[in-house]
Motif scaffolding. Structure first.
Motif, PDB file in Angstrom:
ATOM      1  N   THR A 128      27.974 -21.572  10.485  1.00 55.96           N
ATOM      2  CA  THR A 128      29.097 -21.281   9.589  1.00 55.96           C
ATOM      3  C   THR A 128      30.033 -22.485   9.513  1.00 55.96           C
ATOM      4  N   LYS A 183      18.816 -25.988  13.731  1.00 53.68           N
ATOM      5  CA  LYS A 183      19.690 -24.868  14.080  1.00 53.68           C
ATOM      6  C   LYS A 183      20.128 -24.167  12.800  1.00 53.68           C
ATOM      7  N   PHE A 191      27.404 -20.797   5.122  1.00 52.61           N
ATOM      8  CA  PHE A 191      26.722 -21.293   6.306  1.00 52.61           C
ATOM      9  C   PHE A 191      25.478 -22.098   5.967  1.00 52.61           C
ATOM     10  N   TRP A 250      22.083 -20.904  10.556  1.00 48.25           N
ATOM     11  CA  TRP A 250      23.314 -20.074  10.478  1.00 48.25           C
ATOM     12  C   TRP A 250      24.541 -20.780  11.051  1.00 48.25           C
ATOM     13  N   THR A 282      23.854  -9.272  17.389  1.00 42.34           N
ATOM     14  CA  THR A 282      23.588  -8.055  16.601  1.00 42.34           C
ATOM     15  C   THR A 282      24.012  -6.792  17.361  1.00 42.34           C
ATOM     16  N   GLN A 312      22.214  -4.250  17.979  1.00 42.60           N
ATOM     17  CA  GLN A 312      21.180  -3.852  18.941  1.00 42.60           C
ATOM     18  C   GLN A 312      21.354  -4.609  20.262  1.00 42.60           C
TER      19      GLN A 312
HETATM   20  C1  FAD Z   1      27.230 -14.513   8.435  1.00 43.78           C
HETATM   21  C2  FAD Z   1      26.622 -15.125   9.675  1.00 43.78           C
HETATM   22  C3  FAD Z   1      27.248 -16.205  10.267  1.00 43.78           C
HETATM   23  C4  FAD Z   1      26.715 -16.784  11.412  1.00 43.78           C
HETATM   24  N1  FAD Z   1      27.351 -17.884  11.929  1.00 43.78           N
HETATM   25  C5  FAD Z   1      26.830 -18.495  13.030  1.00 43.78           C
HETATM   26  C6  FAD Z   1      27.421 -19.676  13.560  1.00 43.78           C
HETATM   27  O1  FAD Z   1      28.408 -20.189  13.039  1.00 43.78           O
HETATM   28  N2  FAD Z   1      26.874 -20.253  14.631  1.00 43.78           N
HETATM   29  C7  FAD Z   1      25.776 -19.724  15.235  1.00 43.78           C
HETATM   30  O2  FAD Z   1      25.330 -20.260  16.229  1.00 43.78           O
HETATM   31  N3  FAD Z   1      25.170 -18.628  14.744  1.00 43.78           N
HETATM   32  C8  FAD Z   1      25.674 -17.999  13.667  1.00 43.78           C
HETATM   33  N4  FAD Z   1      25.056 -16.879  13.141  1.00 43.78           N
HETATM   34  C9  FAD Z   1      23.802 -16.448  13.770  1.00 43.78           C
HETATM   35  C10 FAD Z   1      23.912 -15.144  14.502  1.00 43.78           C
HETATM   36  O3  FAD Z   1      24.622 -15.296  15.717  1.00 43.78           O
HETATM   37  C11 FAD Z   1      22.454 -14.645  14.730  1.00 43.78           C
HETATM   38  O4  FAD Z   1      21.878 -14.415  13.456  1.00 43.78           O
HETATM   39  C12 FAD Z   1      22.450 -13.373  15.531  1.00 43.78           C
HETATM   40  O5  FAD Z   1      22.890 -13.590  16.846  1.00 43.78           O
HETATM   41  C13 FAD Z   1      21.034 -12.760  15.593  1.00 43.78           C
HETATM   42  O6  FAD Z   1      20.124 -13.679  16.078  1.00 43.78           O
HETATM   43  P1  FAD Z   1      18.821 -14.000  15.240  1.00 43.78           P
HETATM   44  O7  FAD Z   1      19.191 -14.266  13.808  1.00 43.78           O
HETATM   45  O8  FAD Z   1      18.080 -15.029  16.006  1.00 43.78           O
HETATM   46  O9  FAD Z   1      17.989 -12.637  15.233  1.00 43.78           O
HETATM   47  P2  FAD Z   1      16.917 -12.174  16.273  1.00 43.78           P
HETATM   48  O10 FAD Z   1      17.419 -12.366  17.675  1.00 43.78           O
HETATM   49  O11 FAD Z   1      15.613 -12.773  15.886  1.00 43.78           O
HETATM   50  O12 FAD Z   1      16.909 -10.632  15.978  1.00 43.78           O
HETATM   51  C14 FAD Z   1      16.128 -10.043  14.947  1.00 43.78           C
HETATM   52  C15 FAD Z   1      16.218  -8.532  15.098  1.00 43.78           C
HETATM   53  O13 FAD Z   1      15.708  -8.137  16.400  1.00 43.78           O
HETATM   54  C16 FAD Z   1      16.707  -7.427  17.118  1.00 43.78           C
HETATM   55  N5  FAD Z   1      16.680  -7.822  18.527  1.00 43.78           N
HETATM   56  C17 FAD Z   1      16.599  -9.093  19.019  1.00 43.78           C
HETATM   57  N6  FAD Z   1      16.646  -9.087  20.375  1.00 43.78           N
HETATM   58  C18 FAD Z   1      16.798  -7.786  20.743  1.00 43.78           C
HETATM   59  C19 FAD Z   1      16.926  -7.117  21.989  1.00 43.78           C
HETATM   60  N7  FAD Z   1      16.930  -7.806  23.147  1.00 43.78           N
HETATM   61  N8  FAD Z   1      17.068  -5.767  21.996  1.00 43.78           N
HETATM   62  C20 FAD Z   1      17.083  -5.059  20.820  1.00 43.78           C
HETATM   63  N9  FAD Z   1      16.958  -5.648  19.585  1.00 43.78           N
HETATM   64  C21 FAD Z   1      16.825  -6.974  19.553  1.00 43.78           C
HETATM   65  C22 FAD Z   1      18.014  -7.831  16.497  1.00 43.78           C
HETATM   66  O14 FAD Z   1      18.995  -6.835  16.661  1.00 43.78           O
HETATM   67  C23 FAD Z   1      17.647  -7.998  15.027  1.00 43.78           C
HETATM   68  O15 FAD Z   1      17.649  -6.760  14.366  1.00 43.78           O
HETATM   69  C24 FAD Z   1      25.544 -16.271  11.987  1.00 43.78           C
HETATM   70  C25 FAD Z   1      24.900 -15.169  11.392  1.00 43.78           C
HETATM   71  C26 FAD Z   1      25.428 -14.604  10.249  1.00 43.78           C
HETATM   72  C27 FAD Z   1      24.709 -13.423   9.629  1.00 43.78           C
END
Ligand code: FAD
Length: 270
Positions: free
Chosen positions: A17, A13, A67, A15, A237, A239
């Motif tokens: 934090t 898993k 994180f 990210w 995000t 989006q």
């Molecule tokens: C500073 C920081 C702290 C975090 N802390 C935590 C934490 O404590 N616990 C935890 O569980 N997570 C945490 N996260 C994770 C965070 O919730 C995810 O990074 C975020 O939800 C995006 O998911 P992903 O990284 O899988 O990106 P992806 O889902 O792979 O997305 C990649 C890109 O595709 C776009 N995209 C994806 N799906 C769609 C859609 N259906 N429609 C349009 N565009 C789309 C996204 O907008 C993005 O630009 C953290 C992230 C950051 C940056």
């Protein structure tokens, strides 16, 4: 996988934090591989102080490592540590995310107002209050903080009327995170190289400008600027928030899905 009275967890898993400080972690684990997508996932509370759990820090562009990536190798979790129903973890996760996105809505405007007042004072000190572009951007920021104030009242009223945060929590999340990117860009434009100036001990998680210049803080406006970029990613995000607003609030047609087109049939979904 269930083994007697315990779940056995394998996977990774990213990210997480504060994972390096935690002794327990919530894990959404696939417990029924035969189900599709959001079905067959269980929400588990897992003890992190065990041999099968490894926490690896991730270095961010701000220089901090707040994180982590967490690896599970035959990690164990008591059968009873399920939150909600077995294979019903998606509902738990959606409720949790609604609360995470909605909880700040009522109070966000307060810290963003304080930050903007600070920025406005800096603009005046630097003799930039007559610059038409700076004035225009400050006015836009002021308007957005006011919008957040009224969004906050709406969230608070709904909460007091017993309504739980749902898809509408995405409006506030989208609004504050996009706003914070804009206003911190303005701060860095106004301050120039001075935005790099640190002042004290290590910065906090999700730094806001209230940390800048306070005693014993090393946070700079550039730290706040960099952290603001992450705000449009964590907790979902921008989006994805727009997708939720479009589909679940406005009732617009669903986005085409790569896994649900006529070119691929999902078992159980025709
Ligand atoms: C500073 C920081 C702290 C975090 N802390 C935590 C934490 O404590 N616990 C935890 O569980 N997570 C945490 N996260 C994770 C965070 O919730 C995810 O990074 C975020 O939800 C995006 O998911 P992903 O990284 O899988 O990106 P992806 O889902 O792979 O997305 C990649 C890109 O595709 C776009 N995209 C994806 N799906 C769609 C859609 N259906 N429609 C349009 N565009 C789309 C996204 O907008 C993005 O630009 C953290 C992230 C950051 C940056």
């Amino acid at each position: 996988m269930l083994d007697g009275d315990e779940w056995i967890i394998n996977g990774q898993k990213i990210w997480t934090t504060g994972g390096h400080h935690a002794d327990h972690i919530f894990v959404l684990a696939r417990t029924s591989p035969d189900e599709v997508k959001h079905k067959g996932i269980t929400f588990l509370l897992v003890d992190m102080r065990q041999p099968g759990v490894e926490v690896r820090p991730i270095r961010m562009m701000s220089g901090e490592s707040e994180f982590n990536e967490v690896f599970f190798t035959d990690a164990r979790c008591p059968k009873g540590n399920v939150v909600g129903e077995v294979n019903g973890g998606w509902m738990v996760a959606m409720t949790l995310l609604g609360n995470e996105r909605g909880a700040g809505a009522a109070i966000n405007a307060l810290s963003f107002r304080a930050e903007l007042d600070k920025l406005t004072a800096m603009v005046k000190q630097r003799g930039l209050a007559d610059d038409p572009h700076v004035r225009q951007r400050l006015t836009k920021a002021h308007t957005k903080v006011e919008v957040m104030r009224f969004l906050g009242y709406r969230a608070l009223t709904a909460f007091l009327n017993g309504k739980k945060p749902g898809p509408d929590a995405s409006i506030g999340k989208l609004f504050w995170s996009e706003y914070h990117k804009e206003v911190t860009e303005l701060a860095v434009d106004v301050l120039g190289a001075d935005a790099l100036t640190p002042s004290g001990t290590p910065a906090q998680t999700y730094i806001r400008s209230d940390a800048v210049g306070s005693p014993n803080s090393s946070a700079s406006w550039v730290d706040v600027f960099l952290n603001a970029r992450a705000g449009t990613i964590y907790a979902g995000t921008s989006q994805v928030q727009r997708g939720i607003v479009g589909e679940q609030i406005l009732g617009l047609p669903k986005e085409p899905r790569a896994d649900a087109g006529p070119w691929r049939t999902i078992p159980g979904h025709g």
